[in-house]
Design an enzyme around this catalytic site. Structure first.
Site, short mmCIF file in Angstrom:
data_model
loop_
_atom_site.label_atom_id
_atom_site.label_comp_id
_atom_site.label_asym_id
_atom_site.label_seq_id
_atom_site.Cartn_x
_atom_site.Cartn_y
_atom_site.Cartn_z
N HIS A 1 52.43 -29.87 39.03
CA HIS A 1 53.31 -29.57 37.90
C HIS A 1 54.87 -29.49 38.33
O HIS A 1 55.73 -29.98 37.73
CB HIS A 1 52.94 -28.27 37.34
CG HIS A 1 51.77 -28.10 36.64
ND1 HIS A 1 50.82 -27.23 37.43
CD2 HIS A 1 51.19 -28.73 35.71
CE1 HIS A 1 49.60 -27.27 36.37
NE2 HIS A 1 49.93 -28.31 35.43
N LYS B 1 47.05 -37.93 37.54
CA LYS B 1 45.78 -37.26 37.81
C LYS B 1 45.02 -37.68 36.44
O LYS B 1 43.66 -37.79 36.55
CB LYS B 1 45.75 -36.05 38.43
CG LYS B 1 44.21 -35.65 38.64
CD LYS B 1 44.18 -34.19 39.05
CE LYS B 1 44.39 -33.23 38.03
NZ LYS B 1 43.20 -33.12 36.93
N GLN C 1 44.29 -39.75 30.00
CA GLN C 1 45.39 -39.03 29.03
C GLN C 1 46.55 -39.57 29.08
O GLN C 1 47.18 -39.68 27.87
CB GLN C 1 45.26 -37.55 29.77
CG GLN C 1 46.63 -36.69 28.92
CD GLN C 1 46.66 -35.31 29.35
OE1 GLN C 1 45.84 -34.34 28.77
NE2 GLN C 1 47.49 -35.11 30.17
N VAL D 1 49.61 -35.45 43.01
CA VAL D 1 50.15 -34.85 44.49
C VAL D 1 48.60 -34.23 44.79
O VAL D 1 47.87 -33.75 44.25
CB VAL D 1 50.96 -33.68 43.73
CG1 VAL D 1 51.37 -32.63 45.38
CG2 VAL D 1 52.26 -34.11 43.35
N SER E 1 44.79 -27.20 38.31
CA SER E 1 44.58 -25.82 38.12
C SER E 1 42.92 -25.51 38.10
O SER E 1 42.70 -24.24 38.47
CB SER E 1 45.02 -25.49 36.37
OG SER E 1 46.44 -25.85 36.45
O1 PAF Z 1 47.45 -32.16 30.89
C1 PAF Z 1 47.58 -30.96 30.26
O2 PAF Z 1 47.92 -29.94 30.78
C2 PAF Z 1 47.36 -31.12 28.93
O3 PAF Z 1 46.15 -31.71 28.49
C3 PAF Z 1 48.54 -31.55 27.98
C4 PAF Z 1 48.96 -32.66 28.42
C5 PAF Z 1 49.41 -30.32 28.33
C6 PAF Z 1 47.91 -31.06 26.51
O4 PAF Z 1 47.73 -29.84 26.17
#
Ligand code: PAF
Length: 291
Positions: free
Chosen positions: A37, A152, A156, A179, A189
């Site tokens: 992140h 990753k 999405q 990473v 996470s």
């Molecule tokens: O990748 C994530 O952490 C989640 O899917 C996101 C993009 C924050 C949407 O809740």
């Protein structure tokens, strides 16, 4: 760092920053921030001069029986980690009731078709509708010029990029390479659910996608052969249950038969290990001399 927890205040902050001449970037997260992140936040700083990190564990993207309740939540820890890494201008962390006023999902949904048919789509009922809808809501609250996501979660990213394109959001979509831990495991996470043998065996995922990348780059053209190759590392990971080991095209994310020169493909894997669902992928350009 300003902490903002309601939609109207976030919209007002974005409006103020834009009027002051800033270019705005958003890094959407569900918190439990790790180095992956922080890399997104650093990239956001390169593409904009006002950075918002959103932290919201979105209930609508968890299918029934998934880990919504036990998903790690630690806003203070996240703020500390962000500050150590140079910080963000704003942390937008709305409580669930600020996002879904009647306590459950709203009645409006954003859907992206085709790109959600394979990979995680069939295994996570409603997941992508939850993601596209919450990210639309985050875009409406934060009004970014650019949004930064980790690759990753390649599916999405491609789904959201298509949403932005088809619905004319006018937001630059920035994808950042995965990473990894020293042994190759993609940072996530959910890695904190792993311990002992499960943690050791989790490297089967990165071995799987690295193997696929190597095979494609060395000129292998049959996708089924690559799919079989991707399962091999799991023979040494008895705790892992593979959901899919798939190769799709980089446009509509449909399974590929034979690779074509210059085509972008995604070799992606998902497995459950000791109660944790992990994913990984390699985005590969098929060499121009193939075929
Ligand atoms: O990748 C994530 O952490 C989640 O899917 C996101 C993009 C924050 C949407 O809740």
């Amino acid at each position: 760092m300003k902490l903002i927890t309601d939609v109207a205040a976030m919209q007002a902050e974005s409006k103020r920053a834009r009027c002051a001449g800033h270019r705005l970037a958003l890094v959407p997260t569900m918190g439990s921030l790790h180095d992956g992140h922080l890399q997104l936040v650093r990239r956001a700083r390169e593409v904009a001069d006002h950075v918002t990190v959103s932290i919201f564990v979105n209930p609508t993207q968890f299918a029934p029986g998934e880990d919504y309740d036990r998903y790690p939540r630690d806003l203070d820890g996240d703020m500390g980690r962000l500050a150590e890494a140079g910080g963000a201008d704003v942390v937008y962390a709305p409580p669930p009731l600020a996002m879904y006023q009647d306590g459950s999902s709203g009645l409006a949904w954003v859907t992206v078709e085709r790109l959600t048919e394979h990979l995680c789509g069939p295994y996570r009922a409603g997941h992508f509708n939850g993601v596209t809808t919450i990210v639309s809501k985050l875009f409406n609250a934060c009004q970014p010029d650019a949004a930064v996501f980790g690759l990753k979660d390649a599916q999405q990213f491609f789904v959201l990029r298509r949403m932005v394109r088809d619905l004319d959001f006018g937001i630059e979509m920035v994808g950042v390479d995965t990473v990894r831990e020293e042994d190759g495991l993609a940072m996530s996470s959910r890695n904190r659910y792993l311990s002992g043998a499960a943690r050791d065996q989790a490297i089967a995922l990165s071995r799987s996608v690295f193997g696929a990348r190597e095979a494609i780059l060395s000129g292998r053209v049959d996708a089924d052969g690559v799919r079989a190759l991707m399962r091999e590392p799991f023979s040494k990971a008895p705790l892992a249950e593979v959901e899919y080991a798939e190769v799709v095209d980089g446009e509509l994310l449909q399974p590929v038969g034979q690779f074509r020169a210059g085509q972008t493909v995604i070799a992606a894997v998902a497995a459950r290990i000791d109660g944790a669902r992990l994913i990984d992928n390699a985005i590969v350009e098929v060499p121009s001399w193939v075929g």
